[in-house]
Design an enzyme around this catalytic site. Structure first.
Site, PDB file in Angstrom:
ATOM      1  N   LYS A  29       0.847  -1.213   0.000  1.00 18.65           N
ATOM      2  CA  LYS A  29       0.000   0.000   0.000  1.00 18.65           C
ATOM      3  C   LYS A  29       0.867   1.242   0.000  1.00 18.65           C
ATOM      4  CE  LYS A  29       1.031   1.217   4.436  1.00 18.65           C
ATOM      5  NZ  LYS A  29       1.805   2.357   4.822  1.00 18.65           N
ATOM      6  N   ASP A 156      -2.370  -1.674  10.087  1.00 19.56           N
ATOM      7  CA  ASP A 156      -2.405  -1.684   8.620  1.00 19.56           C
ATOM      8  C   ASP A 156      -2.926  -3.010   8.055  1.00 19.56           C
ATOM      9  OD1 ASP A 156      -1.344   0.837   8.610  1.00 19.56           O
ATOM     10  OD2 ASP A 156       0.647   0.250   7.896  1.00 19.56           O
TER      11      ASP A 156
HETATM   12  P1  ATP Z   1       4.223  -0.234   7.725  1.00 19.47           P
HETATM   13  O1  ATP Z   1       4.151   0.408   6.382  1.00 19.47           O
HETATM   14  O2  ATP Z   1       3.013  -1.052   8.066  1.00 19.47           O
HETATM   15  O3  ATP Z   1       4.638   0.699   8.821  1.00 19.47           O
HETATM   16  P2  ATP Z   1       6.726  -1.314   6.899  1.00 19.47           P
HETATM   17  O4  ATP Z   1       6.420  -1.589   5.468  1.00 19.47           O
HETATM   18  O5  ATP Z   1       7.492  -0.084   7.218  1.00 19.47           O
HETATM   19  O6  ATP Z   1       5.367  -1.339   7.702  1.00 19.47           O
HETATM   20  P3  ATP Z   1       7.406  -4.058   7.296  1.00 19.47           P
HETATM   21  O7  ATP Z   1       8.006  -4.509   6.007  1.00 19.47           O
HETATM   22  O8  ATP Z   1       6.025  -4.475   7.595  1.00 19.47           O
HETATM   23  O9  ATP Z   1       7.546  -2.488   7.478  1.00 19.47           O
HETATM   24  O10 ATP Z   1       8.426  -4.547   8.432  1.00 19.47           O
HETATM   25  C1  ATP Z   1       8.599  -3.901   9.655  1.00 19.47           C
HETATM   26  C2  ATP Z   1       9.293  -4.877  10.611  1.00 19.47           C
HETATM   27  O11 ATP Z   1       8.357  -5.913  10.921  1.00 19.47           O
HETATM   28  C3  ATP Z   1      10.484  -5.590   9.997  1.00 19.47           C
HETATM   29  O12 ATP Z   1      11.663  -4.913  10.240  1.00 19.47           O
HETATM   30  C4  ATP Z   1      10.454  -6.951  10.664  1.00 19.47           C
HETATM   31  O13 ATP Z   1      11.298  -6.983  11.786  1.00 19.47           O
HETATM   32  C5  ATP Z   1       9.032  -7.150  11.144  1.00 19.47           C
HETATM   33  N1  ATP Z   1       8.250  -8.184  10.437  1.00 19.47           N
HETATM   34  C6  ATP Z   1       7.419  -9.067  11.014  1.00 19.47           C
HETATM   35  N2  ATP Z   1       6.840  -9.854  10.112  1.00 19.47           N
HETATM   36  C7  ATP Z   1       7.294  -9.493   8.909  1.00 19.47           C
HETATM   37  C8  ATP Z   1       7.056  -9.953   7.585  1.00 19.47           C
HETATM   38  N3  ATP Z   1       6.238 -10.972   7.315  1.00 19.47           N
HETATM   39  N4  ATP Z   1       7.668  -9.311   6.586  1.00 19.47           N
HETATM   40  C9  ATP Z   1       8.486  -8.269   6.849  1.00 19.47           C
HETATM   41  N5  ATP Z   1       8.785  -7.827   8.082  1.00 19.47           N
HETATM   42  C10 ATP Z   1       8.185  -8.412   9.113  1.00 19.47           C
END
Ligand code: ATP
Length: 316
Positions: A29, A156
């Site tokens: 997203k 989210d």
């Molecule tokens: P958001 O946009 O919801 O704030 P994000 O895209 O910044 O999230 P994610 O890729 O969801 O970040 O990852 C954030 C942290 O979540 C990672 O650093 C990791 O430690 C943890 N994590 C837990 N499950 C997962 C997963 N399935 N894939 C990626 N990271 C994960």
């Protein structure tokens, strides 16, 4: 993208052929508006969060196993936790617990969504694993039950399940679907390394100390541009209240934003808590051109083109 390890035996209408594996595709997203209120007593912030699902996907495959295990493939796979903190594992555990069954599945994540990039990759995997386990175990949970578990997994996660476009209020988890009048063309510049969402909110609080932060509200011009499918009007109303905090923690994002705009993007913003930057373009050709210019500028690790809206979590 193919998941590599997916076999036949996919779910059809909630039943499993042979019970061997179910694969679910889930989109990333971008927040085209992220209005953040002041910190609440519980530490969370009220949000007016306009989510748009984009065509970058993870694929989550679940199959029966002797214990709950997680594997991951993809360019950022080494940054994904493979223990029970993985949101996909947490989704399987929560669903199994609610139904009094053993969460004995192998979860494989084919990861194409940047990790810790502000594109809700972990949330996508949580929603994907939930839908996949529900089908594998033949539970036929209602959408309301699935959304309830999603909200427990994270703010989210409900949007990753529904996709399309939606306004999220509360912590972002209370969703109202939004109408989208056309296809929007995006470029996402993926930075080196991630940014921690709690750290970005912490920086937001620090930058706004002593400031009366107004209650967050969805922007009417933005919603009208979305309904009209008008990229020029949408570009003019993109906004992210976390952008200053993300740029403060990662000043190089300023150069990435400037490089995309100089290359002809209609608008640019940090995606969610960053550090991925998002560029709205007028059409597919412009997106390809902006992506090449961003790569050549050296301000990002990679640049990806994508369209929106994209469908939510879907059993393949
Ligand atoms: P958001 O946009 O919801 O704030 P994000 O895209 O910044 O999230 P994610 O890729 O969801 O970040 O990852 C954030 C942290 O979540 C990672 O650093 C990791 O430690 C943890 N994590 C837990 N499950 C997962 C997963 N399935 N894939 C990626 N990271 C994960």
């Amino acid at each position: 993208m193919s998941s590599g390890t997916a076999e036949g035996g996919t779910a059809v209408g909630g039943t499993v052929n042979g019970g061997t594996a179910v694969t679910v595709r889930v989109p990333a997203k971008v927040n085209i508006q992220l209005a953040v209120g002041g910190a609440r007593p519980d530490g969370f912030h009220d949000l007016a969060n306009v989510f748009l699902a984009v065509s970058l996907y993870d694929e989550v495959t679940v199959r029966p196993a002797t214990a709950l295990t997680v594997t991951c493939e993809g360019p950022d796979a080494d940054q994904v936790p493979l223990d029970r903190t993985n949101l996909a594992a947490r989704a399987a555990l929560l669903l199994a617990e609610r139904h009094g069954i053993e969460p004995d599945v192998h979860i494989h994540i084919a990861k194409d969504i940047p990790v810790a990039g502000g594109m809700a990759g972990g949330s996508a995997d949580g929603a994907g694993a939930l839908l996949a386990c529900d089908a594998l175990w033949g539970l036929r949970s209602s959408r309301a039950e699935l959304l309830d578990i999603c909200a427990e997994l994270g703010s989210d996660v409900p949007f990753s399940l529904v996709g399309g476009a939606a306004l999220g209020t509360g912590r972002g988890e209370r969703l109202t679907p939004l109408e989208v009048g056309g296809t929007f063309h995006w470029v996402f510049a993926v930075a080196d390394g991630g940014l921690s969402t709690p750290a970005v909110y912490g920086e937001f609080d620090r930058l706004n100390e002593g400031v009366a932060v107004p209650p967050p509200e969805a922007s009417e011009p933005l919603l009208a541009a979305l309904r009209a499918g008008d990229p020029v009007a949408l570009a003019a109303s993109l906004s992210n209240d976390l952008q200053a905090a993300a740029v403060s923690l990662r000043p190089s994002l300023r150069e990435a934003l400037a490089a995309g705009l100089a290359a002809g993007a209609l608008g640019a913003l940090v995606s969610g808590s960053g550090p991925t930057t998002a560029f709205l373009t007028k059409d597919a050709d412009a997106a390809t051109q902006v992506a090449s210019a961003l790569l050549a500028s050296g301000t990002c690790r990679t640049a990806r083109t994508a369209t929106s809206p994209a469908a939510g979590a879907t059993v393949l």
